[in-house]
Design a protein around this motif. Structure first.
Motif: not given
Length: 127
Positions: A21-24, A28-31, A73-78
């Motif tokens: 997991s990579c939590a940012a 925001t990941l969208e950009r 599903n967790a926010p801002n996580t890849v």
């Protein structure tokens, strides 16, 4: 504060699977494009996969068919899902963030593109 934190590394037997997991935070990941890289002892860092802001993904040839990258599903996580691991996959795995003019829809697993890096997580594949 911009931060990336990897987790999920560990020891696994050949043929096994791990989910990194990579939590940012701080952006925001969208950009952004998020890339996964690895570095084994004595070797250069190599790109493994990346995901652009809209979900476009690239998987590097050495791991194609075994690794996938996706949003969690967790926010801002890849997530980097790694299956059928072999000893050659042993390395420290890093996630990194890049914001470019095209990171919303395109990405490249090339380390020079990325300017925000996590601390890394160790993956060891061995009996």
């Amino acid at each position: 504060q911009v931060q990336l934190v990897e987790s999920g590394g560990g020891l696994v037997q050949p043929g096994g699977s791990l989910r990194l997991s990579c939590a940012a935070s701080g952006f925001t990941l969208e950009r952004y494009a998020i890339g996964w890289f690895r570095q084994a002892p004595g070797k250069e860092r190599e790109g493994v996969a990346c995901i652009a802001g809209d979900g476009f993904t690239v998987i590097a040839d050495p791991v194609k068919g075994r690794f996938t990258v996706s949003r969690d599903n967790a926010p801002n996580t890849v997530i980097l899902q790694m299956n059928n691991l072999n000893p050659e996959d042993t390395a420290v795995y890093y996630c990194a963030g890049a914001r470019t003019t095209y990171s919303g829809y395109q990405c490249f697993p090339i380390s020079d593109e990325y300017d925000r890096w996590g601390q890394g997580t160790q993956v060891t594949v061995s009996y």
